[in-house]
Enzyme design. Structure first.
Site, mmCIF file in Angstrom:
data_model
loop_
_atom_site.group_PDB
_atom_site.id
_atom_site.type_symbol
_atom_site.label_atom_id
_atom_site.label_comp_id
_atom_site.label_asym_id
_atom_site.label_seq_id
_atom_site.Cartn_x
_atom_site.Cartn_y
_atom_site.Cartn_z
ATOM 1 N N TYR A 1 -64.732 58.358 -46.030
ATOM 2 C CA TYR A 1 -63.147 58.387 -45.303
ATOM 3 C C TYR A 1 -62.211 59.317 -46.207
ATOM 4 C CZ TYR A 1 -61.624 54.441 -48.206
ATOM 5 O OH TYR A 1 -61.228 53.766 -49.265
ATOM 6 N N CYS A 2 -61.219 59.615 -45.722
ATOM 7 C CA CYS A 2 -60.104 60.190 -46.326
ATOM 8 C C CYS A 2 -58.609 59.545 -45.917
ATOM 9 C CB CYS A 2 -59.770 61.807 -46.129
ATOM 10 S SG CYS A 2 -59.541 62.357 -44.499
ATOM 11 N N PHE A 3 -57.472 60.045 -45.832
ATOM 12 C CA PHE A 3 -56.581 59.381 -45.427
ATOM 13 C C PHE A 3 -56.396 59.094 -43.881
ATOM 14 C CE2 PHE A 3 -51.757 58.583 -44.296
ATOM 15 C CZ PHE A 3 -51.780 57.549 -45.062
#
EC number: 2.9.1.3
Length: 367
Positions: free
Chosen positions: A94-96
């Site tokens: 995941y990222c933000f």
């Protein structure tokens, strides 16, 4: 392959391995237990791309990002991602917000390492939102009772005997008092809240809807309790744990001298005992104003003598003098006042065995 996984409940209930592609500065502000930070861009690269985006737009920022993360840098990061993915095939990345950064990581894993690896839809923001909602729903739907008692009665030990307890101090890695700092640091406040929410989620999934918490102030070391929880704690019913003065002294001696000294030496090696001495004296100095000058000076002399003897011979008996003085002259009067103030909420009081039995059999009061 499922590109966007959104079963956040499953992720936390089953401790799914998580690859966090955000920059280190974002990760250190807040992450999830067990998550590993393998960023697409480091802090400097992220800052440069952000500045470019602000002044020149998205396409220019994307092009700059590809320039910064190319060649050997790109190869090294793909290798780290691939190693994580192969080691944790049941995990996610995941990222933000679940946007461009995690998409790029996912695409490069596929094109450069032939690995299909699932991505979390909504990213960190969605996971964090799920945990905030989890905490709020628990506070709304569940019953809570507080465990109170004088310093040294062993409240944490009682909590450990209960399957429906939530150890706030454990999640904060702090013992809660002015002397409560551990040899290892505390989590960020966001990490603390995440740990708390996951604990509640798992216990509720096991069918628990009544929780026992230690009576705490708003802040446990540097970790602030979520405001709705703290507000609720001003009204929750209470069980009061009692123990003999001598037993409390022995427990404090064990927890704050013997065990804490060993912890510092395990973490810091040869420097450990010196750091332990500094921490203990610093903790006493932190309550200087509340103790008053004369009492503080007297307690400090006793503590310095005890530490010197411990350093020379390993003996800890002299520590009892300052522990007894602090309890009689500082902590006990404060807790007597608190007990009187909260007396109307105390539904049971007793020593350890009776308190544990009461809390195990306690029936959730009718709504």
């Amino acid at each position: 392959m499922s590109i966007d996984v959104t079963d956040y409940r499953d992720i936390f209930l089953n401790d799914r391995p998580l690859m966090d592609a955000r920059a280190p500065v974002e990760f250190h502000k807040g992450a999830f237990p067990g998550a590993v930070n393998l960023p697409l861009m480091n802090d400097i690269e992220r800052q440069r791309v952000g500045t470019c985006y602000k002044h020149h737009g998205q396409q220019a920022a994307i092009e700059l990002g590809h320039q910064l993360v190319s060649g050997p840098v790109k190869e090294e990061r793909i290798q780290a991602w691939a190693e994580f993915a192969r080691t944790h095939p049941e995990g996610y990345l995941y990222c933000f917000r679940g946007g461009l950064r995690s998409q790029i990581v996912q695409q490069w894993l596929k094109s450069e390492a032939s690995i299909d690896y699932p991505r979390i839809g909504g990213g960190y923001k969605a996971l964090r939102g799920f945990l905030i909602d989890t905490l709020e729903s628990a506070l709304t739907d569940c019953d809570f009772v507080l465990l109170g008692g004088m310093t040294g009665t062993g409240k944490t030990e009682v909590l450990a005997q209960l399957r429906n307890s939530v150890d706030l101090e454990g999640h904060a890695n702090h013992r809660g008092s002015s002397f409560g700092k551990r040899a290892t640091g505390q989590p960020s406040n966001i990490d603390f809240e995440n740990r708390l929410a996951i604990d509640l989620l798992k216990k509720r999934a096991a069918g628990i809807d009544q929780f026992v918490l230690e009576d705490e102030s708003r802040v446990v070391g540097s970790c602030a309790l979520p405001l709705p929880l703290y507000q609720g704690m001003q009204q929750y019913p209470m069980v009061w744990l009692e123990d003999r003065f001598e037993q409390r002294v022995e427990r404090i001696l064990r927890d704050y001298v013997v065990d804490l000294s060993a912890e510092f030496q395990a973490v810091h090696g040869d420097e450990g005992f010196g750091r332990f001495c500094e921490r203990l004296l610093e903790s006493l100095d932190n309550v200087h104003k509340r103790l008053g000058g004369e009492r503080h000076r007297r307690m400090r002399v006793l503590m310095e003598e005890a530490l010197a003897e411990q350093g020379r011979s390993g003996a800890v008996e002299l520590h009892r003098a300052w522990i007894e003085g602090l309890l009689r002259e500082y902590y006990d009067p404060m807790y007597v006042f608190q007990r009187e103030k909260k007396g109307g909420r105390i539904e049971f009081a007793g020593e350890r065995r009776a308190v544990i039995e009461y809390l195990r059999q306690r029936v959730k009061p009718p709504a």
